[in-house]
Design an enzyme around this catalytic site. Structure first.
Site, PDB file in Angstrom:
ATOM      1  N   HIS A 157      43.991  33.279  34.222  1.00 33.48           N
ATOM      2  CA  HIS A 157      44.675  32.885  35.119  1.00 33.48           C
ATOM      3  C   HIS A 157      45.038  31.442  35.106  1.00 33.48           C
ATOM      4  O   HIS A 157      46.046  30.862  35.445  1.00 33.48           O
ATOM      5  CB  HIS A 157      43.679  32.973  36.554  1.00 33.48           C
ATOM      6  CG  HIS A 157      43.873  34.410  37.088  1.00 33.48           C
ATOM      7  ND1 HIS A 157      44.781  34.864  37.882  1.00 33.48           N
ATOM      8  CD2 HIS A 157      42.916  35.380  37.073  1.00 33.48           C
ATOM      9  CE1 HIS A 157      44.331  35.921  38.135  1.00 33.48           C
ATOM     10  NE2 HIS A 157      43.158  36.230  37.573  1.00 33.48           N
ATOM     11  N   ASP A 164      46.411  38.917  39.914  1.00 39.25           N
ATOM     12  CA  ASP A 164      45.533  39.971  40.491  1.00 39.25           C
ATOM     13  C   ASP A 164      46.478  40.610  41.672  1.00 39.25           C
ATOM     14  O   ASP A 164      47.076  39.769  42.582  1.00 39.25           O
ATOM     15  CB  ASP A 164      44.347  39.164  41.071  1.00 39.25           C
ATOM     16  CG  ASP A 164      43.448  38.786  40.317  1.00 39.25           C
ATOM     17  OD1 ASP A 164      43.487  39.236  38.941  1.00 39.25           O
ATOM     18  OD2 ASP A 164      42.570  37.662  40.555  1.00 39.25           O
ATOM     19  N   GLU A 246      39.153  45.648  35.587  1.00 42.74           N
ATOM     20  CA  GLU A 246      39.702  45.330  36.874  1.00 42.74           C
ATOM     21  C   GLU A 246      41.051  45.747  37.001  1.00 42.74           C
ATOM     22  O   GLU A 246      41.963  45.478  36.297  1.00 42.74           O
ATOM     23  CB  GLU A 246      39.555  43.673  37.051  1.00 42.74           C
ATOM     24  CG  GLU A 246      38.132  43.089  36.687  1.00 42.74           C
ATOM     25  CD  GLU A 246      38.410  41.548  36.874  1.00 42.74           C
ATOM     26  OE1 GLU A 246      39.564  40.826  37.183  1.00 42.74           O
ATOM     27  OE2 GLU A 246      37.315  40.837  37.043  1.00 42.74           O
ATOM     28  N   HIS A 249      43.836  43.112  37.751  1.00 42.88           N
ATOM     29  CA  HIS A 249      44.288  42.058  36.749  1.00 42.88           C
ATOM     30  C   HIS A 249      45.068  42.334  35.711  1.00 42.88           C
ATOM     31  O   HIS A 249      44.756  43.318  34.840  1.00 42.88           O
ATOM     32  CB  HIS A 249      42.803  41.887  36.198  1.00 42.88           C
ATOM     33  CG  HIS A 249      42.888  40.644  35.352  1.00 42.88           C
ATOM     34  ND1 HIS A 249      41.979  39.526  35.658  1.00 42.88           N
ATOM     35  CD2 HIS A 249      43.249  40.294  34.184  1.00 42.88           C
ATOM     36  CE1 HIS A 249      42.270  38.273  34.632  1.00 42.88           C
ATOM     37  NE2 HIS A 249      43.000  39.064  33.625  1.00 42.88           N
TER      38      HIS A 249
END
Length: 279
Positions: A157, A164, A246, A249
């Protein structure tokens, strides 16, 4: 214009209604070796997502009380999604596809400063702070969060091309505010029992530290499986790659800053880029 096109346009119209660290990557779970150093301002390759696509919903969790650390995260001065312009444009293209299907993207987090990552690492190293365990990691002991990769000393990030993100069915319902101190519910509980989120069912809540969050976990079936596959498929078509651990993500590639971890704060840009321009 067909009725479907008119509906899409109506939905889109309704939705529309620092410091820099240049440092090498560290192994997963490792803390930064040196303190943050002052540097150049926000690179001109960054933009506010709203300047590129104001129809994409935003619920910037880390600027709120509803986070796994129990409050706002360091570096989030304003609830703004910042991204490299190329990543923002790719999200815009994905959003156009989804609007035609009666859905919208919703981002929970975009660019994340290194100081926020440092905050996560400090929190993970404090065994006494388990205020939010009942919601975000009820089955994972806090002592395992770094070793198991749920928290790391560096984040994609911080390079500006990772988001996200989830899906919301239109018309979008509102999400009630989180009230600090309210009873917490397991993020892997059935959707109707979890904290209310206007996202479609994805099998778990956002930031759920649990193997059920793995995108292809075989226990996720039915509507939740279809929703994960839809999100991944639409974003993959525009160049985003999912992190298998995830479901929320995604990283756009090729990245503009593949070896850089920025630390300027999250806040509205003081200069306003023209959508579609390089400056």
């Amino acid at each position: 214009m067909t009725g479907r096109d008119a509906g899409v346009r109506k939905a889109a119209a309704a939705l529309a209604a620092g410091a820099l660290v240049l440092s090498p990557a560290l192994p997963a779970g490792a803390a930064p070796a040196s303190p943050v150093r002052a540097g150049p301002p926000v690179p001109r390759e960054f933009t506010e997502l709203r300047a590129v696509d104001p129809t994409i919903l935003q619920e910037m969790r880390y600027a709120t009380e509803h986070t796994f650390v129990g409050g706002p995260v360091d570096g989030y001065r304003e609830p703004v999604c910042l991204l490299t312009r190329s990543a923002a444009r790719a999200l815009h293209r994905a959003q156009a596809r989804l609007l035609r299907r009666g859905h919208s993207l919703k981002v929970y987090d975009c660019y994340r400063p290194q100081r926020a990552v440092d905050h996560f690492v400090r929190w993970a190293g404090d065994p006494a702070d388990e205020r939010m365990r009942a919601e975000f990691h009820p089955r994972v002991d806090k002592s395992r969060l770094l070793a198991d990769g749920y928290v790391a000393g560096r984040s994609g990030h911080s390079r500006g091309s990772t988001v996200d993100v989830t899906l919301v069915r239109l018309p979008a319902a509102s999400t009630r505010p989180y009230v600090p101190g309210e009873p917490l519910v397991d993020c892997a509980a059935p959707r109707e029992e979890r904290f209310p989120d206007n996202s479609v069912d994805m099998g778990t809540g956002f930031d759920c530290f649990d193997t059920l969050s793995h995108t292809d976990d075989p226990r996720v079936r039915g509507a939740a499986r279809a929703n994960r596959d839809l999100l991944r498929g639409v974003l993959a078509a525009e160049g985003f790659v999912n992190l298998p651990q995830e479901w929320w993500h995604f990283t756009y590639g090729p990245e503009e800053f593949p070896g850089t971890y920025f630390d300027f704060p999250v806040e509205g840009l003081r200069w306003r880029p023209v959508p579609g321009s390089s400056r």
